[in-house]
Scaffold this active site. Structure first.
Site, mmCIF file in Angstrom:
data_model
loop_
_atom_site.group_PDB
_atom_site.id
_atom_site.type_symbol
_atom_site.label_atom_id
_atom_site.label_comp_id
_atom_site.label_asym_id
_atom_site.label_seq_id
_atom_site.Cartn_x
_atom_site.Cartn_y
_atom_site.Cartn_z
ATOM 1 N N GLU A 135 -66.633 -0.515 -75.167
ATOM 2 C CA GLU A 135 -67.650 -1.380 -74.592
ATOM 3 C C GLU A 135 -68.707 -0.629 -73.797
ATOM 4 O O GLU A 135 -68.491 0.501 -73.349
ATOM 5 C CB GLU A 135 -67.001 -2.438 -73.718
ATOM 6 C CG GLU A 135 -66.194 -1.824 -72.622
ATOM 7 C CD GLU A 135 -65.324 -2.830 -71.893
ATOM 8 O OE1 GLU A 135 -64.747 -3.696 -72.556
ATOM 9 O OE2 GLU A 135 -65.244 -2.716 -70.673
ATOM 10 N N CYS A 153 -74.553 1.570 -69.179
ATOM 11 C CA CYS A 153 -73.269 2.176 -68.834
ATOM 12 C C CYS A 153 -72.469 2.366 -70.122
ATOM 13 O O CYS A 153 -72.192 1.394 -70.820
ATOM 14 C CB CYS A 153 -72.553 1.234 -67.872
ATOM 15 S SG CYS A 153 -70.900 1.734 -67.466
ATOM 16 N N CYS A 175 -58.106 6.059 -71.929
ATOM 17 C CA CYS A 175 -58.262 7.171 -70.995
ATOM 18 C C CYS A 175 -56.894 7.751 -70.677
ATOM 19 O O CYS A 175 -55.910 7.026 -70.614
ATOM 20 C CB CYS A 175 -58.915 6.663 -69.709
ATOM 21 S SG CYS A 175 -59.297 7.969 -68.523
ATOM 22 N N CYS A 207 -55.450 5.975 -63.765
ATOM 23 C CA CYS A 207 -55.630 5.490 -62.392
ATOM 24 C C CYS A 207 -55.000 4.099 -62.253
ATOM 25 O O CYS A 207 -55.102 3.268 -63.148
ATOM 26 C CB CYS A 207 -57.108 5.437 -62.032
ATOM 27 S SG CYS A 207 -57.908 7.040 -62.247
ATOM 28 N N CYS A 252 -57.264 0.806 -62.571
ATOM 29 C CA CYS A 252 -58.227 0.730 -63.674
ATOM 30 C C CYS A 252 -57.610 0.094 -64.920
ATOM 31 O O CYS A 252 -56.549 0.502 -65.381
ATOM 32 C CB CYS A 252 -58.731 2.130 -63.994
ATOM 33 S SG CYS A 252 -59.802 2.178 -65.427
ATOM 34 N N HIS A 255 -62.759 7.790 -53.959
ATOM 35 C CA HIS A 255 -61.893 6.636 -53.660
ATOM 36 C C HIS A 255 -60.914 6.779 -52.495
ATOM 37 O O HIS A 255 -60.408 5.790 -51.986
ATOM 38 C CB HIS A 255 -61.099 6.173 -54.889
ATOM 39 C CG HIS A 255 -61.945 5.904 -56.090
ATOM 40 N ND1 HIS A 255 -63.295 5.610 -56.027
ATOM 41 C CD2 HIS A 255 -61.643 5.877 -57.420
ATOM 42 C CE1 HIS A 255 -63.772 5.419 -57.238
ATOM 43 N NE2 HIS A 255 -62.804 5.568 -58.115
ATOM 44 N N CYS A 293 -64.897 -1.535 -65.931
ATOM 45 C CA CYS A 293 -64.564 -0.873 -67.180
ATOM 46 C C CYS A 293 -63.277 -1.385 -67.814
ATOM 47 O O CYS A 293 -62.279 -1.603 -67.148
ATOM 48 C CB CYS A 293 -64.575 0.640 -67.022
ATOM 49 S SG CYS A 293 -63.235 1.323 -66.079
#
Ligand code: SAH
Ligand code: SF4
Length: 354
Positions: free
Chosen positions: A87, A113, A120, A124, A127, A227, A344
């Site tokens: 996306e 973006c 990934c 994390c 996420c 973060h 995301c």
């Protein structure tokens, strides 16, 4: 999978076609005339069109779903040749301004973006992309296609500049070769001509790759997903911190070549009750001492089953004020596209589980 014409810089394409001046014509059709089929490249000899069709695809992605948010951002779901989905988000930054007669006197500004991987590896805890695991790296053409197809679909004129942020799905520095190739293709003056300073790579902090990117000296901008200000919490949120701790990231940033007029962006995802206190703000000021930095506070964007909560507006403002009054430029990122889950990985999740 066949390679895409979008994988190639102008120089590379010149080596693939004969005579080499045809490469400029092909670039012109793709990036200035927005053709959707090699057949539409009218000034190419038929034999060359046929050869191109045999060896390459034009657009390696197709749009499968578009969701429009009430704040004007639009989220796109694409499908690749192998059926995997990714996306991208189109973010209108400034609306167009018209005079009394309705004539546009100031064009709107867009940021796009983009994703760099399907899934990934970094994992994390906050996420959604991490939840789906890692499938594969995106090719340079698949990265370029996200920007090209968004411009085409929104009728953004070819010569209108857009900003690109590598903040969609995936860790761009874990796919450094393809991402930097895409950056070069996007930068081609015969192509979309997106300046290096209009492209921002966001990373979870792979220090050694930040060094490599710095050595390439492309002139791109850097954003660090920090973060947390101490290693214990950062390890909890981002397991990659065990391999590359905060100090190693700060060191890599200090060495990173950056335009004197620009700043390194530090993204700070604020999680209610975890890292939103003034003690953390104090540590952050110390950590960034001597770096031309800009901090972007991000509201945690919750999704069903997510283990964290959104911080209060009050806490966000307090945190921001502390930084600003201690010499650190800080802004709060509006959670654009909240109603369409534009953080995301969130559209993909809805689509795949439907
Ligand atoms: N992998 C890169 C780039 C993609 S993530 C990186 O981590 O920097 C882009 C940004 O979205 C990162 O700053 C990430 O921390 C943030 N993000 C991830 N999940 C989020 C969520 N649920 N709410 C708000 N921001 C989130
Ligand atoms: Fe990967 Fe970035 Fe999500 Fe972390 S925040 S899992 S690095 S996409």
């Amino acid at each position: 999978m066949k390679p895409s014409l979008l994988d190639l810089t102008l120089e590379e394409l010149s080596k693939e076609v004969k005579p080499s001046f045809r490469a400029k014509q092909i670039y012109n059709w793709i990036y200035q005339h927005y053709v959707t089929d090699i057949e539409q490249m009218k000034n190419l000899p038929k034999a060359l069109r046929e050869e191109l069709r045999e060896r390459f695809v034009l657009h390696p992605l197709k749009i499968v779903q578009v969701q429009r948010s009430s704040d004007g951002s639009k989220k796109y779901l694409f499908v690749a040749e192998d059926g995997l989905t990714i996306e991208s988000v189109l973010l209108p930054m400034k609306p167009e301004i018209r005079d009394k007669s309705g004539k546009v006197i100031k064009e709107s500004k867009y940021t796009i973006c983009v994703s760099s991987q399907v899934g990934c590896k970094i994992g994390c805890s906050f996420c959604l992309t991490a939840k789906s695991g890692f499938k594969r790296d995106l090719t340079p053409g698949e990265i370029v296609a996200q920007i090209l197809l968004l411009k085409m679909d929104n009728e953004i004129a070819p010569n209108r500049r857009v900003n690109v942020v590598y903040m969609g799905m995936g860790e761009p520095l874990d796919n450094l070769e393809n991402v930097t190739k895409a950056i070069k293709v996007l930068n081609e003056s015969n192509g979309l001509a997106i300046g290096m300073r209009r492209q921002t790579i966001s990373t979870s902090g792979l220090s050694h790759q930040i060094k490599r990117l710095g050595e390439m000296d492309l002139g791109v901008l850097l954003a660090i997903s920090l973060h947390a200000v101490d290693d214990a919490l950062r390890e909890e949120l981002m397991p990659i911190n065990r391999a590359y701790n905060i100090e190693s990231i700060i060191e890599a940033v200090r060495e990173f070549p950056i335009d004197q007029r620009k700043r390194v962006m530090f993204e700070y995802l604020v999680l209610g009750g975890l890292n939103d206190d003034i003690k953390s703000a104090k540590k952050l000021v110390k950590l960034l001492h001597g770096i031309k930095a800009k901090v972007n506070l991000i509201y945690f964007n919750p999704y069903p089953g997510s283990p964290y909560t959104r911080p209060s507006e009050e806490k966000m403002e307090e945190f921001k004020s502390y930084l600003n009054s201690h010499g650190v430029i800080c802004t709060i990122r509006e959670s654009k596209g909240l109603d369409i889950s534009a953080a995301c990985g969130q559209l993909k999740e809805q689509h795949d589980s439907a």
